[in-house]
Design a protein around this motif. Structure first.
Motif, mmCIF file in Angstrom:
data_model
loop_
_atom_site.group_PDB
_atom_site.id
_atom_site.type_symbol
_atom_site.label_atom_id
_atom_site.label_comp_id
_atom_site.label_asym_id
_atom_site.label_seq_id
_atom_site.Cartn_x
_atom_site.Cartn_y
_atom_site.Cartn_z
ATOM 1 N N LEU A 1 20.266 22.928 -29.735
ATOM 2 C CA LEU A 1 20.257 24.461 -30.022
ATOM 3 C C LEU A 1 21.665 25.072 -30.401
ATOM 4 O O LEU A 1 22.606 25.235 -29.669
ATOM 5 C CB LEU A 1 19.898 25.260 -28.598
ATOM 6 C CG LEU A 1 19.567 26.789 -28.651
ATOM 7 C CD1 LEU A 1 18.401 26.856 -29.330
ATOM 8 C CD2 LEU A 1 19.330 27.484 -27.068
ATOM 9 N N PRO A 2 21.833 24.918 -31.850
ATOM 10 C CA PRO A 2 23.171 25.284 -32.062
ATOM 11 C C PRO A 2 23.586 26.552 -31.964
ATOM 12 O O PRO A 2 22.793 27.524 -31.671
ATOM 13 C CB PRO A 2 22.753 25.038 -33.813
ATOM 14 C CG PRO A 2 21.509 25.133 -33.851
ATOM 15 C CD PRO A 2 20.723 24.830 -32.898
ATOM 16 N N GLY B 1 22.153 26.258 -17.912
ATOM 17 C CA GLY B 1 20.957 27.185 -17.300
ATOM 18 C C GLY B 1 21.294 28.796 -17.680
ATOM 19 O O GLY B 1 21.998 29.198 -18.525
ATOM 20 N N SER B 2 20.254 29.624 -16.930
ATOM 21 C CA SER B 2 20.279 30.927 -17.399
ATOM 22 C C SER B 2 21.347 31.617 -16.746
ATOM 23 O O SER B 2 21.886 31.436 -15.731
ATOM 24 C CB SER B 2 19.074 31.583 -16.642
ATOM 25 O OG SER B 2 19.060 32.943 -16.841
ATOM 26 N N PRO B 3 22.033 32.449 -17.625
ATOM 27 C CA PRO B 3 23.407 33.183 -17.014
ATOM 28 C C PRO B 3 22.826 34.278 -16.365
ATOM 29 O O PRO B 3 23.876 35.040 -15.887
ATOM 30 C CB PRO B 3 24.045 33.504 -18.338
ATOM 31 C CG PRO B 3 22.937 33.696 -19.412
ATOM 32 C CD PRO B 3 21.892 32.624 -18.950
ATOM 33 N N ALA C 1 17.258 37.883 -17.932
ATOM 34 C CA ALA C 1 16.633 36.553 -17.748
ATOM 35 C C ALA C 1 15.242 36.295 -18.593
ATOM 36 O O ALA C 1 14.977 35.183 -19.013
ATOM 37 C CB ALA C 1 16.160 36.425 -16.141
ATOM 38 N N LYS C 2 14.541 37.287 -18.746
ATOM 39 C CA LYS C 2 13.240 37.155 -19.635
ATOM 40 C C LYS C 2 13.787 36.825 -21.014
ATOM 41 O O LYS C 2 13.390 36.053 -21.931
ATOM 42 C CB LYS C 2 12.478 38.393 -19.689
ATOM 43 C CG LYS C 2 11.826 38.496 -18.216
ATOM 44 C CD LYS C 2 10.900 37.627 -17.690
ATOM 45 C CE LYS C 2 9.655 37.503 -18.717
ATOM 46 N NZ LYS C 2 8.539 36.505 -18.178
ATOM 47 N N LEU C 3 14.958 37.406 -21.566
ATOM 48 C CA LEU C 3 15.569 37.080 -22.885
ATOM 49 C C LEU C 3 15.642 35.686 -22.810
ATOM 50 O O LEU C 3 15.826 34.878 -23.938
ATOM 51 C CB LEU C 3 16.703 38.107 -23.248
ATOM 52 C CG LEU C 3 16.356 39.452 -23.492
ATOM 53 C CD1 LEU C 3 17.788 40.158 -23.684
ATOM 54 C CD2 LEU C 3 15.671 39.427 -24.827
ATOM 55 N N GLU D 1 13.701 26.828 -21.914
ATOM 56 C CA GLU D 1 12.660 25.860 -22.218
ATOM 57 C C GLU D 1 12.945 24.840 -23.036
ATOM 58 O O GLU D 1 12.900 23.800 -22.910
ATOM 59 C CB GLU D 1 11.267 26.459 -22.572
ATOM 60 C CG GLU D 1 10.609 27.519 -21.630
ATOM 61 C CD GLU D 1 9.257 28.062 -22.051
ATOM 62 O OE1 GLU D 1 8.837 27.984 -23.155
ATOM 63 O OE2 GLU D 1 8.586 28.635 -21.254
ATOM 64 N N ARG D 2 13.779 25.518 -24.228
ATOM 65 C CA ARG D 2 13.905 24.447 -25.207
ATOM 66 C C ARG D 2 15.185 23.576 -24.672
ATOM 67 O O ARG D 2 15.020 22.395 -25.099
ATOM 68 C CB ARG D 2 14.618 25.299 -26.583
ATOM 69 C CG ARG D 2 13.352 26.184 -27.152
ATOM 70 C CD ARG D 2 13.821 26.897 -28.461
ATOM 71 N NE ARG D 2 14.601 26.034 -29.298
ATOM 72 C CZ ARG D 2 15.051 26.688 -30.592
ATOM 73 N NH1 ARG D 2 15.118 27.906 -30.702
ATOM 74 N NH2 ARG D 2 15.631 25.743 -31.364
ATOM 75 N N LEU D 3 16.051 24.097 -24.155
ATOM 76 C CA LEU D 3 17.048 23.249 -23.794
ATOM 77 C C LEU D 3 16.553 22.259 -22.459
ATOM 78 O O LEU D 3 17.103 21.140 -22.410
ATOM 79 C CB LEU D 3 18.248 24.019 -22.983
ATOM 80 C CG LEU D 3 19.234 25.018 -24.000
ATOM 81 C CD1 LEU D 3 20.012 26.062 -23.512
ATOM 82 C CD2 LEU D 3 19.865 24.142 -24.850
#
Length: 901
Positions: free
Chosen positions: A432-433, A161-163, A416-418, A424-426
């Motif tokens: 996601l290499p 998830g988002s860090p 968080a925006k970055l 979304e891809r995850l």
């Protein structure tokens, strides 16, 4: 997970350290390494603790060897020996870097393989700069190789998830990614270790108070209790349920810990009624745990106790905190905005806890080294890196806004925006290499960086919903409160009330993140609030709205605050109620806000906002209301408007509004002083109120009124006419001659027939004195005054009242006559239709005295008797004389009834 480096060096080798760090920069950006040096220790921080932590956390120790390195006792004792000890028992690589000539092979490091791998000193005087550059390149290349192997072979699970949490606070489960506040966490833990039982973490809005306690202090303090569940934490916000009752969220977090036999509703009520019962519940909660086990009650956003909490619950909740504090195995931790510290003055024990010992901690602003950690460390934990130049750009933007309140949440929101596109891809299970996990400058600049991220997100959300701009004011006014010092604070709103229409519902879903990535609001099933108070100035539309409406918000919220104070005080002090003028200003503010004027249908606001004029009606019916207060009430009504029927005018026609008494039946009466015996053949009615100044002015102002000759047939019209007396529009009119009173009756009779306000067979006129007395006593010969019983000075305005002036009409309802007419004793004398000497004579003209009845404010009890006959010259004017109306069958007297209309 990057390879963590601990670099040990002599401060005399700063130049060599700079060479190494510059070479490691590309590896940092790729997320391969995380170098640590003592340069990351901030001013005033515990350097020993910082070094110890870094030593225990590193994967690789680099020693920049020179004769200066070995000449330092500090390095030998504090860095070299601890790392050698770790290497004996743990998988930690130690690597000497030969930066200057020294006899290193005879030391404890002599068995290790050095860098550069050709076993040659980098700073050999015989080497030129290209050779030294080549040597540093070989060092960095080898570290890259080790770091790549470490990252590829690491079995450490990446953060899912988002860090970065965005605008919301970190939770305890996110302690791993809560970075940059290590020294503050350590300081808070030290305060608890030193025995602090009450700890207030305070700072400006956006300083990170909630995150520091939730994701910093709580997990750090838990680590002090190795046994499972050896520490219980109750975490709450005072107004989490938006019902103004702190016992609601407290019972919600406490009840599950007490076992299946407890009921949440009963627990909530018992805690409120008996706050001391919390000690028993703490005993229950800790039963069976080790003696060292503790309860920590965390009250986040404590300022809600001073803002949105019902005052009725404030002192009981403070008393409950006293019970928690009194328990030897309980502690209290609060977070509070520093601008609310003055509110503690109303709670002496809380103030004492703050002042005594070390019960408070001010969150300081982050330094550059903290921002670097805050930005980089969570990204590494999630396997992400920053494109070259982006980290420097973020740090520069952070430094530029360092003095700005709420910078940290702004920064967290931008980070968080970055992450969003990667998230979304995850979420879609895309591969996601490692090399693709890179935050770019292009993405950062696309949403406007730290300053523009919130504005961009808000604009996108609003644009997505058609007509969203029309409902934004409704949304803002429900989510923003204004403190007494005119600072905006968050306001928890009921979601169902916000989602009053499809547009509002869609907008909230977008701003919450249900249909977008805005996440500017946080919502539960029932409640919605702003994600952070930073929005109040970072979202331009909201900031502009607050600037325009802050006075209106402050007035609205001040009213709610004072209403609850009044309610908590038992509603006994009328001086706390808002005046007509303050209510008028409030309703003007509500109109400005676009808020419905009937917003407050619940208590205590509903009763608190009862119109002042209406409240005063209740006071005059209270027998304990004294003459002075009644006089004041009448004068007050003259200013703000008198709500009682029968004292003003009809707003539609502009004609006097007359309230008629009950029907007075016919009968026979004898006047005192041998004035005669009279028979009343037909029922009649009197006006309940005396004719007021406002009602008489309608006659003076009408085009067909006072100046129309039709009403003066047989009468004398004074020239010039006089303005009527009366301190206000609701006062009995004075300085009116008998002829003027008769002309007024003729005019009003014509108007009422024209507008069909009275039946065709009825006539408005002055009452005869026998009608007047019959109505005043109800035909009871034993009744002396309009009321039954003896003289009672509290029931009228006479000389005994001490006022010595006319009061507004009808202020003494306890003195009401049997028919319902008011002021039939005292206040002003009343003209009657007939003459004094010949009571039966009702003809017009002449100077014979006419009868006056009822007495005045200057009269003693004898003159206020219902049977007392007074007299007055018809053409004389006197402020002590007024009149009331009679509605009856027409008098069969051509002289009286003749008019041209």
């Amino acid at each position: 997970m990057p390879l963590k480096l601990f670099i040990s060096y002599s401060h005399n080798d700063q130049a060599q350290l700079d060479e190494l760090l510059e070479g490691l920069k590309p590896l940092e950006r790729e997320g391969l390494v995380a170098p640590w040096t003592d340069r990351l220790i901030g001013i005033g921080e515990n350097w020993h603790a910082k070094i110890t932590t870094a030593l225990g956390d590193c994967d690789l120790g680099l020693f920049l060897l020179s004769k200066r390195f070995f000449g330092s006792d500090f390095i030998d004792e504090k860095e070299l020996r601890p790392l050698l000890e770790r290497a004996c028992s743990e998988n930690v690589r130690l690597v000497p870097v030969l930066v200057g000539a020294c006899d290193w092979t005879r030391t404890a490091l002599g068995e290790l393989s050095p860098l550069p791998d050709w076993n040659k000193y980098i700073e050999n005087p015989g080497d030129d700069q290209p050779a030294r550059d080549q040597a540093w390149l070989r060092v960095v290349t080898k570290i890259r190789q080790w770091a790549t192997e470490f990252v590829d072979n690491s079995d450490t699970t990446l953060w899912e998830g988002s860090p970065y949490p965005g605008l919301r606070a970190f939770d305890e489960c996110e302690a791993q990614i809560f970075t940059g506040r290590e020294s503050d966490i350590e300081a808070l833990v030290n305060k608890l270790e030193e025995g602090a039982r009450f700890l207030a973490v305070y700072g400006a809005s956006g300083s990170g108070k909630s995150s520091l306690v939730r994701a910093g202090l709580i997990p750090a303090w838990r680590r002090r209790f190795p046994a499972v569940d050896a520490m219980r934490v109750l975490l709450m916000k005072p107004d989490e349920d938006a019902d103004g009752n702190p016992f609601t969220p407290l019972s919600a977090v406490l009840q599950p810990c007490l076992g299946p036999g407890s009921d949440r509703g009963e627990l909530k009520q018992s805690l409120h009624n008996d706050p001391s019962s919390i000690e028993e519940h703490i005993n229950t909660l800790l039963r069976g745990l080790p003696n060292s086990a503790e309860l920590v009650l965390v009250v986040d956003q404590f300022e809600e106790l001073f803002t949105t909490i019902d005052p009725l619950h404030r002192q009981p909740f403070a008393a409950l905190l006293e019970g928690v504090f009194a328990h030897p195995r309980a502690r209290i931790v609060i977070t509070v905005r520093s601008d609310f510290f003055q509110c503690f003055e109303d709670y002496p024990k809380l103030s004492n806890w703050l002042n005594n010992g070390n019960g408070h901690f001010l969150i300081r602003s982050l330094g550059p080294e903290h921002y670097r950690t805050l930005i980089e460390a969570p990204a590494r934990l999630a396997g992400f890196r920053f494109e070259q130049g982006l980290l420097d750009c973020l740090l520069a933007d952070a430094k530029q806004g360092a003095s700005r309140e709420g910078l940290v949440p702004l920064l967290e929101f931008a980070l968080a925006k970055l992450y969003e596109p990667f998230g979304e891809r995850l979420a879609n299970d895309e591969d996601l290499p490692h090399q693709a996990r890179c935050f770019t400058k292009k993405a950062y600049q696309a949403f406007g960086g730290i300053k523009g991220a919130i504005g961009t997100a808000a604009k996108e959300a609003v644009t997505e919903v058609e007509n969203a701009k029309d409902v934004l004011p409704h949304l803002f006014r429900e989510l923003v409160s204004m403190s007494v010092d005119q600072k905006p604070t968050r306001r928890r709103a009921v979601r169902a009330e916000l989602e009053r229409d499809p547009v509002s519902a869609d907008l909230i879903k977008c701003l919450v993140g249900d249909r977008s990535h805005a996440r500017l609001l946080v919502a539960e099933d029932k409640y919605v609030e702003v994600a952070h108070e930073t929005l109040f100035y970072a979202w331009q539309a909201m900031a502009e709205w607050i600037t325009e409406f802050k006075h209106d918000l402050q007035l609205r919220d001040r009213m709610c605050f004072e209403a609850h104070q009044w309610d908590a005080g038992g509603r006994s002090d009328p001086h706390l109620l808002w005046s007509h003028e303050r209510q008028a200003a409030l309703y003007q503010s509500l109109q400005h806000l676009g808020q419905p004027l009937d917003t407050w249908k619940k208590e205590p606001e509903k009763s608190f906002l009862r119109p002042e004029a209406e409240r005063l009606c209740h006071e005059i019916t209270d027998p304990s209301t004294d003459h002075q207060r009644r006089d004041w009430i009448g004068a007050r009504w003259a200013v703000i408007g008198d709500p009682r029927p029968g004292v003003g005018r009809n707003p539609e026609t502009g004609l006097p509004h007359i309230l008629w008494s009950d029907d007075v039946p016919g009968g026979e009466i004898e006047l005192e002083g041998d004035a005669g015996r009279f028979k009343i053949e037909h029922p009649f009615q009197l006006s309940v109120q005396l004719v007021t100044r406002s009602q008489y002015m309608a006659f003076l102002e009408a085009d067909d009124g006072y100046d129309d000759d039709a009403w003066w047939n047989g009468l004398t019209r004074p020239e010039p006419r006089w303005p009527p007396t009366g301190a206000g529009d609701n006062y009995p009119v004075g300085l009116v001659t008998w002829d003027e009173a008769v002309a007024y009756c003729r005019w009003l009779d014509h108007q009422f027939h024209q507008y069909e306000k009275i039946a065709p067979g009825k006539q408005i006129r002055l009452p005869t004195e026998w009608e007047w007395q019959w109505a005043a006593t109800g035909g009871d010969r034993q009744q002396v005054y309009p009321w039954m019983g003896d003289w009672d000075a509290t029931k009228l305005n006479s000389v005994d009242s001490g006022l010595m002036r006319t009061t507004a009409s009808g202020l003494f309802p306890a003195g009401v006559a049997p028919c319902g007419a008011l002021d039939m004793a005292g206040n002003v004398w009343e003209w009657c239709l007939n003459k004094y000497e010949k009571a039966e004579d009702i003809t017009l003209g002449g100077t014979e005295e006419r009868v006056l009845r009822g007495g005045s404010w200057l009269s003693h009890r004898g003159s206020c008797r219902a049977a007392c006959r007074g007299r007055g010259i018809p053409l004389n004017r006197d402020s002590l004389i007024g009149f009331r109306l009679c509605l009856s069958s027409p008098i069969r007297n051509a002289d009286y009834c003749s008019t041209e209309h």
